[in-house]
Design a protein around this motif. Structure first.
Motif, PDB file in Angstrom:
ATOM      1  N   VAL A 170      -8.028  -1.263  -9.133  1.00  0.00           N
ATOM      2  CA  VAL A 170      -6.792  -1.405  -8.568  1.00  0.00           C
ATOM      3  C   VAL A 170      -5.653  -1.667  -9.252  1.00  0.00           C
ATOM      4  O   VAL A 170      -5.610  -2.482 -10.106  1.00  0.00           O
ATOM      5  N   SER A 171      -4.537  -1.070  -8.949  1.00  0.00           N
ATOM      6  CA  SER A 171      -3.290  -1.412  -9.731  1.00  0.00           C
ATOM      7  C   SER A 171      -2.221  -1.770  -8.589  1.00  0.00           C
ATOM      8  O   SER A 171      -2.168  -0.956  -7.569  1.00  0.00           O
ATOM      9  N   VAL A 172      -1.438  -2.723  -8.826  1.00  0.00           N
ATOM     10  CA  VAL A 172      -0.168  -3.032  -7.964  1.00  0.00           C
ATOM     11  C   VAL A 172       0.933  -3.047  -8.725  1.00  0.00           C
ATOM     12  O   VAL A 172       1.116  -3.786  -9.628  1.00  0.00           O
ATOM     13  N   GLU A 173       1.864  -2.183  -8.319  1.00  0.00           N
ATOM     14  CA  GLU A 173       3.273  -1.941  -8.988  1.00  0.00           C
ATOM     15  C   GLU A 173       4.225  -2.056  -7.987  1.00  0.00           C
ATOM     16  O   GLU A 173       4.407  -1.723  -7.057  1.00  0.00           O
ATOM     17  N   GLN A 174       5.548  -2.728  -8.475  1.00  0.00           N
ATOM     18  CA  GLN A 174       6.753  -2.750  -8.015  1.00  0.00           C
ATOM     19  C   GLN A 174       7.264  -1.290  -8.470  1.00  0.00           C
ATOM     20  O   GLN A 174       7.417  -1.183  -9.621  1.00  0.00           O
ATOM     21  N   VAL A 175       7.731  -0.455  -7.384  1.00  0.00           N
ATOM     22  CA  VAL A 175       8.254   0.724  -7.706  1.00  0.00           C
ATOM     23  C   VAL A 175       9.683   1.107  -7.440  1.00  0.00           C
ATOM     24  O   VAL A 175      10.397   1.905  -7.525  1.00  0.00           O
ATOM     25  N   GLY A 176      10.204  -0.056  -6.805  1.00  0.00           N
ATOM     26  CA  GLY A 176      11.867  -0.048  -6.551  1.00  0.00           C
ATOM     27  C   GLY A 176      11.831  -1.210  -5.895  1.00  0.00           C
ATOM     28  O   GLY A 176      10.911  -2.045  -5.529  1.00  0.00           O
ATOM     29  N   PRO A 177      13.147  -1.652  -5.491  1.00  0.00           N
ATOM     30  CA  PRO A 177      13.721  -2.802  -4.688  1.00  0.00           C
ATOM     31  C   PRO A 177      13.020  -2.889  -3.264  1.00  0.00           C
ATOM     32  O   PRO A 177      12.929  -1.928  -2.657  1.00  0.00           O
ATOM     33  N   GLY A 178      12.064  -3.770  -3.067  1.00  0.00           N
ATOM     34  CA  GLY A 178      11.277  -3.935  -1.760  1.00  0.00           C
ATOM     35  C   GLY A 178      10.324  -3.042  -1.538  1.00  0.00           C
ATOM     36  O   GLY A 178       9.674  -2.712  -0.590  1.00  0.00           O
ATOM     37  N   MET A 179       9.779  -2.201  -2.741  1.00  0.00           N
ATOM     38  CA  MET A 179       9.007  -1.312  -2.681  1.00  0.00           C
ATOM     39  C   MET A 179       7.671  -1.485  -3.660  1.00  0.00           C
ATOM     40  O   MET A 179       8.016  -1.552  -4.809  1.00  0.00           O
ATOM     41  N   LEU A 180       6.466  -1.555  -2.991  1.00  0.00           N
ATOM     42  CA  LEU A 180       5.495  -1.684  -3.931  1.00  0.00           C
ATOM     43  C   LEU A 180       4.398  -0.472  -3.628  1.00  0.00           C
ATOM     44  O   LEU A 180       4.259   0.114  -2.723  1.00  0.00           O
ATOM     45  N   ARG A 181       3.804  -0.345  -4.871  1.00  0.00           N
ATOM     46  CA  ARG A 181       2.529   0.677  -4.823  1.00  0.00           C
ATOM     47  C   ARG A 181       1.166   0.329  -5.131  1.00  0.00           C
ATOM     48  O   ARG A 181       1.137  -0.494  -6.375  1.00  0.00           O
ATOM     49  N   ILE A 182       0.106   0.674  -4.282  1.00  0.00           N
ATOM     50  CA  ILE A 182      -1.186   0.079  -4.795  1.00  0.00           C
ATOM     51  C   ILE A 182      -1.756   1.309  -4.913  1.00  0.00           C
ATOM     52  O   ILE A 182      -2.010   2.202  -4.210  1.00  0.00           O
ATOM     53  N   ASP A 183      -2.498   1.380  -5.906  1.00  0.00           N
ATOM     54  CA  ASP A 183      -3.330   2.642  -6.269  1.00  0.00           C
ATOM     55  C   ASP A 183      -4.843   2.070  -6.308  1.00  0.00           C
ATOM     56  O   ASP A 183      -5.272   1.348  -7.318  1.00  0.00           O
ATOM     57  N   LEU A 184      -5.606   2.998  -5.700  1.00  0.00           N
ATOM     58  CA  LEU A 184      -7.202   2.649  -5.751  1.00  0.00           C
ATOM     59  C   LEU A 184      -7.595   3.713  -6.755  1.00  0.00           C
ATOM     60  O   LEU A 184      -7.542   4.986  -6.347  1.00  0.00           O
ATOM     61  N   GLU A 185      -8.673   3.578  -7.713  1.00  0.00           N
ATOM     62  CA  GLU A 185      -9.135   4.238  -8.480  1.00  0.00           C
ATOM     63  C   GLU A 185     -10.024   5.332  -7.988  1.00  0.00           C
ATOM     64  O   GLU A 185     -10.970   4.954  -6.786  1.00  0.00           O
ATOM     65  N   PRO A 186      -9.807   6.520  -8.054  1.00  0.00           N
ATOM     66  CA  PRO A 186     -10.746   7.497  -7.416  1.00  0.00           C
ATOM     67  C   PRO A 186     -12.092   7.251  -7.887  1.00  0.00           C
ATOM     68  O   PRO A 186     -12.235   6.895  -9.085  1.00  0.00           O
ATOM     69  N   GLN A 187     -12.938   7.653  -6.751  1.00  0.00           N
ATOM     70  CA  GLN A 187     -14.588   7.545  -6.869  1.00  0.00           C
ATOM     71  C   GLN A 187     -14.842   5.941  -7.359  1.00  0.00           C
ATOM     72  O   GLN A 187     -16.198   5.583  -7.442  1.00  0.00           O
ATOM     73  N   SER A 188     -14.219   4.962  -7.046  1.00  0.00           N
ATOM     74  CA  SER A 188     -14.506   3.639  -7.231  1.00  0.00           C
ATOM     75  C   SER A 188     -14.996   3.018  -5.851  1.00  0.00           C
ATOM     76  O   SER A 188     -14.364   3.611  -4.864  1.00  0.00           O
ATOM     77  N   HIS A 189     -15.547   1.989  -5.805  1.00  0.00           N
ATOM     78  CA  HIS A 189     -15.796   1.105  -4.875  1.00  0.00           C
ATOM     79  C   HIS A 189     -15.039  -0.261  -4.564  1.00  0.00           C
ATOM     80  O   HIS A 189     -15.175  -1.048  -5.779  1.00  0.00           O
ATOM     81  N   ILE A 190     -14.178  -0.599  -3.863  1.00  0.00           N
ATOM     82  CA  ILE A 190     -13.218  -1.549  -3.765  1.00  0.00           C
ATOM     83  C   ILE A 190     -13.964  -2.572  -3.306  1.00  0.00           C
ATOM     84  O   ILE A 190     -14.386  -2.468  -2.152  1.00  0.00           O
ATOM     85  N   THR A 191     -13.832  -3.780  -3.966  1.00  0.00           N
ATOM     86  CA  THR A 191     -14.622  -4.882  -3.380  1.00  0.00           C
ATOM     87  C   THR A 191     -13.698  -5.896  -3.053  1.00  0.00           C
ATOM     88  O   THR A 191     -12.576  -5.957  -3.138  1.00  0.00           O
ATOM     89  N   LYS A 192     -14.415  -6.962  -2.598  1.00  0.00           N
ATOM     90  CA  LYS A 192     -13.457  -8.109  -1.995  1.00  0.00           C
ATOM     91  C   LYS A 192     -12.634  -8.892  -3.230  1.00  0.00           C
ATOM     92  O   LYS A 192     -11.379  -9.228  -3.137  1.00  0.00           O
ATOM     93  N   ALA A 193     -13.089  -8.771  -4.577  1.00  0.00           N
ATOM     94  CA  ALA A 193     -12.142  -9.373  -5.665  1.00  0.00           C
ATOM     95  C   ALA A 193     -10.993  -8.427  -5.676  1.00  0.00           C
ATOM     96  O   ALA A 193      -9.884  -8.694  -6.131  1.00  0.00           O
ATOM     97  N   ASP A 194     -11.281  -7.088  -5.617  1.00  0.00           N
ATOM     98  CA  ASP A 194      -9.967  -6.195  -5.741  1.00  0.00           C
ATOM     99  C   ASP A 194      -9.170  -6.377  -4.653  1.00  0.00           C
ATOM    100  O   ASP A 194      -7.748  -6.515  -4.820  1.00  0.00           O
ATOM    101  N   GLY A 195      -9.728  -6.536  -3.398  1.00  0.00           N
ATOM    102  CA  GLY A 195      -8.721  -6.956  -2.141  1.00  0.00           C
ATOM    103  C   GLY A 195      -7.788  -8.373  -2.626  1.00  0.00           C
ATOM    104  O   GLY A 195      -6.880  -8.214  -2.060  1.00  0.00           O
ATOM    105  N   GLU A 196      -8.412  -9.306  -3.023  1.00  0.00           N
ATOM    106  CA  GLU A 196      -8.003 -10.312  -3.240  1.00  0.00           C
ATOM    107  C   GLU A 196      -6.868 -10.407  -4.289  1.00  0.00           C
ATOM    108  O   GLU A 196      -5.698 -10.798  -4.133  1.00  0.00           O
ATOM    109  N   LEU A 197      -7.124  -9.522  -5.542  1.00  0.00           N
ATOM    110  CA  LEU A 197      -6.138  -9.279  -6.724  1.00  0.00           C
ATOM    111  C   LEU A 197      -4.881  -8.701  -5.959  1.00  0.00           C
ATOM    112  O   LEU A 197      -3.804  -8.827  -6.216  1.00  0.00           O
TER     113      LEU A 197
END
Length: 154
Positions: A41-68
């Motif tokens: 998981v990556s979390v980035e600010q891409v502009g004023p008041g705008m965020l982007r969260i990318d989930l890695e293709p083919q990955s299994h997103i876990t509770k730890a990823d959600g918490e981050l």
């Protein structure tokens, strides 16, 4: 979690391979203003008041990823409303526990879910069927349309 999104005991999504290393890069002309990532998981600010969260293709997103993701969104929001582009393109699965971040993301003004396949759309609709903050959420296949829609809320 091996078969996809787990929602109410039912698995939705695709069977994912082993490629869980690294995080997707930003596409187009979106400029990153700061990022934090796990291998999935990556979390980035891409502009004023705008965020982007990318989930890695083919990955299994876990509770730890959600918490981050939740912690990073709350830190970047700094108490102000933000709009979030959540890119789920090609993700293998998202655990029910990872989705709890959405219900705790009280500073989110709008969510645009971005995907590119029919399976991504199934996962997106499964995510929307779980706990969500009280804000607009919509699925898109075109990143430009998603960003334009989000700008109407930010």
């Amino acid at each position: 979690m091996a078969a996809g999104l787990i929602a109410g005991g039912m698995a939705l999504g695709r069977y994912a391979g082993a490629g869980n290393v690294g995080a997707p890069e930003l596409s187009g002309n979106v400029r990153s203003l700061g990022a934090e990532r796990t291998p999935r998981v990556s979390v980035e600010q891409v502009g004023p008041g705008m965020l982007r969260i990318d989930l890695e293709p083919q990955s299994h997103i876990t509770k730890a990823d959600g918490e981050l993701a939740r912690d990073r969104v709350l830190a970047l929001a700094a108490g102000k409303p933000v709009c979030v582009l959540l890119d789920i393109t090609g993700v293998g699965s998202v655990s029910r526990e990872a989705v709890t971040f959405y219900s705790e993301a009280s500073h989110v003004a709008a969510f645009a879910l971005l995907g590119g396949t029919a399976v991504d759309k199934v996962i997106a609709h499964g995510l929307r069927g779980l706990a969500w903050p009280d804000c607009p959420a919509r699925y898109f296949v075109d990143e430009g349309e998603a960003m334009a829609w989000l700008k109407g809320y930010c």
